[in-house]
Design an enzyme around this catalytic site. Structure first.
Site, mmCIF file in Angstrom:
data_model
loop_
_atom_site.group_PDB
_atom_site.id
_atom_site.type_symbol
_atom_site.label_atom_id
_atom_site.label_comp_id
_atom_site.label_asym_id
_atom_site.label_seq_id
_atom_site.Cartn_x
_atom_site.Cartn_y
_atom_site.Cartn_z
ATOM 1 N N GLN A 193 -14.011 2.786 1.442
ATOM 2 C CA GLN A 193 -13.507 2.269 0.281
ATOM 3 C C GLN A 193 -13.469 3.568 -0.743
ATOM 4 O O GLN A 193 -14.134 4.270 -1.015
ATOM 5 C CB GLN A 193 -14.577 1.296 -0.670
ATOM 6 C CG GLN A 193 -13.859 0.867 -1.697
ATOM 7 C CD GLN A 193 -14.838 -0.358 -2.576
ATOM 8 O OE1 GLN A 193 -15.719 -0.428 -1.939
ATOM 9 N NE2 GLN A 193 -14.227 -0.863 -3.574
ATOM 10 N N ASP B 88 0.908 -1.238 -0.061
ATOM 11 C CA ASP B 88 0.029 0.060 -0.062
ATOM 12 C C ASP B 88 0.959 1.422 -0.085
ATOM 13 O O ASP B 88 1.859 1.339 0.579
ATOM 14 C CB ASP B 88 -0.989 -0.169 1.413
ATOM 15 C CG ASP B 88 -2.136 0.994 1.213
ATOM 16 O OD1 ASP B 88 -3.187 0.602 1.083
ATOM 17 O OD2 ASP B 88 -1.659 2.366 1.063
ATOM 18 N N HIS C 279 -10.370 -5.296 -3.238
ATOM 19 C CA HIS C 279 -8.959 -5.512 -2.697
ATOM 20 C C HIS C 279 -9.154 -6.118 -1.019
ATOM 21 O O HIS C 279 -9.867 -5.612 -0.473
ATOM 22 C CB HIS C 279 -7.993 -4.227 -2.849
ATOM 23 C CG HIS C 279 -8.589 -2.960 -2.278
ATOM 24 N ND1 HIS C 279 -9.735 -2.329 -3.067
ATOM 25 C CD2 HIS C 279 -8.688 -2.419 -1.191
ATOM 26 C CE1 HIS C 279 -9.979 -1.203 -2.311
ATOM 27 N NE2 HIS C 279 -9.278 -1.324 -1.189
ATOM 28 N N LEU C 280 -8.424 -6.847 -0.825
ATOM 29 C CA LEU C 280 -8.022 -7.096 0.801
ATOM 30 C C LEU C 280 -6.787 -6.304 1.169
ATOM 31 O O LEU C 280 -5.792 -6.280 0.407
ATOM 32 C CB LEU C 280 -7.826 -8.305 0.833
ATOM 33 C CG LEU C 280 -8.605 -9.895 0.655
ATOM 34 C CD1 LEU C 280 -8.288 -10.891 0.944
ATOM 35 C CD2 LEU C 280 -10.074 -9.422 1.249
ATOM 36 N N ASN D 104 -13.169 -3.007 2.458
ATOM 37 C CA ASN D 104 -14.156 -2.075 2.669
ATOM 38 C C ASN D 104 -14.948 -2.084 1.196
ATOM 39 O O ASN D 104 -14.458 -2.450 0.379
ATOM 40 C CB ASN D 104 -13.367 -0.578 2.690
ATOM 41 C CG ASN D 104 -12.489 -0.585 3.734
ATOM 42 O OD1 ASN D 104 -12.817 -1.108 4.844
ATOM 43 N ND2 ASN D 104 -11.375 0.116 3.683
HETATM 44 P P1 AMP Z 1 -9.815 1.400 0.284
HETATM 45 O O1 AMP Z 1 -9.690 2.960 1.085
HETATM 46 O O2 AMP Z 1 -10.304 0.562 1.215
HETATM 47 O O3 AMP Z 1 -10.550 1.841 -0.900
HETATM 48 O O4 AMP Z 1 -8.216 1.130 -0.053
HETATM 49 C C1 AMP Z 1 -7.596 1.783 -0.854
HETATM 50 C C2 AMP Z 1 -5.988 1.684 -0.766
HETATM 51 O O5 AMP Z 1 -5.268 1.909 -1.807
HETATM 52 C C3 AMP Z 1 -5.489 2.838 0.349
HETATM 53 O O6 AMP Z 1 -4.898 2.012 1.398
HETATM 54 C C4 AMP Z 1 -4.584 3.621 -0.542
HETATM 55 O O7 AMP Z 1 -3.546 4.015 0.472
HETATM 56 C C5 AMP Z 1 -4.201 2.572 -1.574
HETATM 57 N N1 AMP Z 1 -3.513 3.072 -2.881
HETATM 58 C C6 AMP Z 1 -4.299 4.115 -3.671
HETATM 59 N N2 AMP Z 1 -3.412 4.124 -4.728
HETATM 60 C C7 AMP Z 1 -2.383 3.329 -4.395
HETATM 61 C C8 AMP Z 1 -1.240 3.132 -5.500
HETATM 62 N N3 AMP Z 1 -1.028 3.786 -6.460
HETATM 63 N N4 AMP Z 1 -0.171 2.124 -5.036
HETATM 64 C C9 AMP Z 1 -0.639 1.478 -3.740
HETATM 65 N N5 AMP Z 1 -1.691 1.718 -2.834
HETATM 66 C C10 AMP Z 1 -2.306 2.593 -3.346
#
Ligand code: AMP
Ligand code: ZN
Length: 113
Positions: free
Chosen positions: A93, A29, A99-100, A86
């Site tokens: 989300q 992440d 995603h997990l 989420n």
């Molecule tokens: P969610 O809030 O459950 O949708 O999680 C999305 C996750 O994706 C968050 O923890 C972000 O920090 C992560 N994220 C967003 N963009 C990227 C990226 N380019 N590379 C890696 N993680 C990312």
């Protein structure tokens, strides 16, 4: 399709990949919330858990197995880890590609915020 995680799968956006097979990708992440914070995603674009179909059940199970394997490899499995999925905005989300989150390396709070 304008999906950030699909772009990561296609190598159009860089990511620190930690696991990959034909149907699953795992990467660090970009904004870690714990010492271990890895995202495990299907290569198939599924927007939220609400769109998981019966034919995806094996895929979802293998995503959990990948999380287990990474937790074991990072030597946090015995201490404990959290797997989070989420769904939609009030759950937090922000990326609408399933995603997990694998979170570990510190004590987790309950109930989650
Ligand atoms: P969610 O809030 O459950 O949708 O999680 C999305 C996750 O994706 C968050 O923890 C972000 O920090 C992560 N994220 C967003 N963009 C990227 C990226 N380019 N590379 C890696 N993680 C990312
Ligand atoms: Zn996608």
């Amino acid at each position: 399709m304008d999906c950030m995680f699909c772009k990561i799968i296609q190598n159009k956006i860089p990511a620190k990949r930690v696991y990959e097979d034909d149907s699953i990708l795992a990467f660090e992440d970009v904004s870690p919330q714990a010492p271990v914070h890895i995202l495990i995603i299907p290569k198939k674009h599924i927007p939220t858990s609400l769109e998981i179909e019966e034919s995806d059940n094996e895929l979802i199970g293998r995503m959990v197995q990948v999380a287990n394997r990474i937790a074991t490899d990072r030597e946090v499995a015995g201490r404990g880890f959290r797997i989070v999925m989420n769904c939609n905005r009030e759950a937090g989300q922000t990326v609408f590609h399933l995603h997990l989150h694998l979170l570990a390396g510190r004590a987790m709070h309950w109930p989650p915020g």
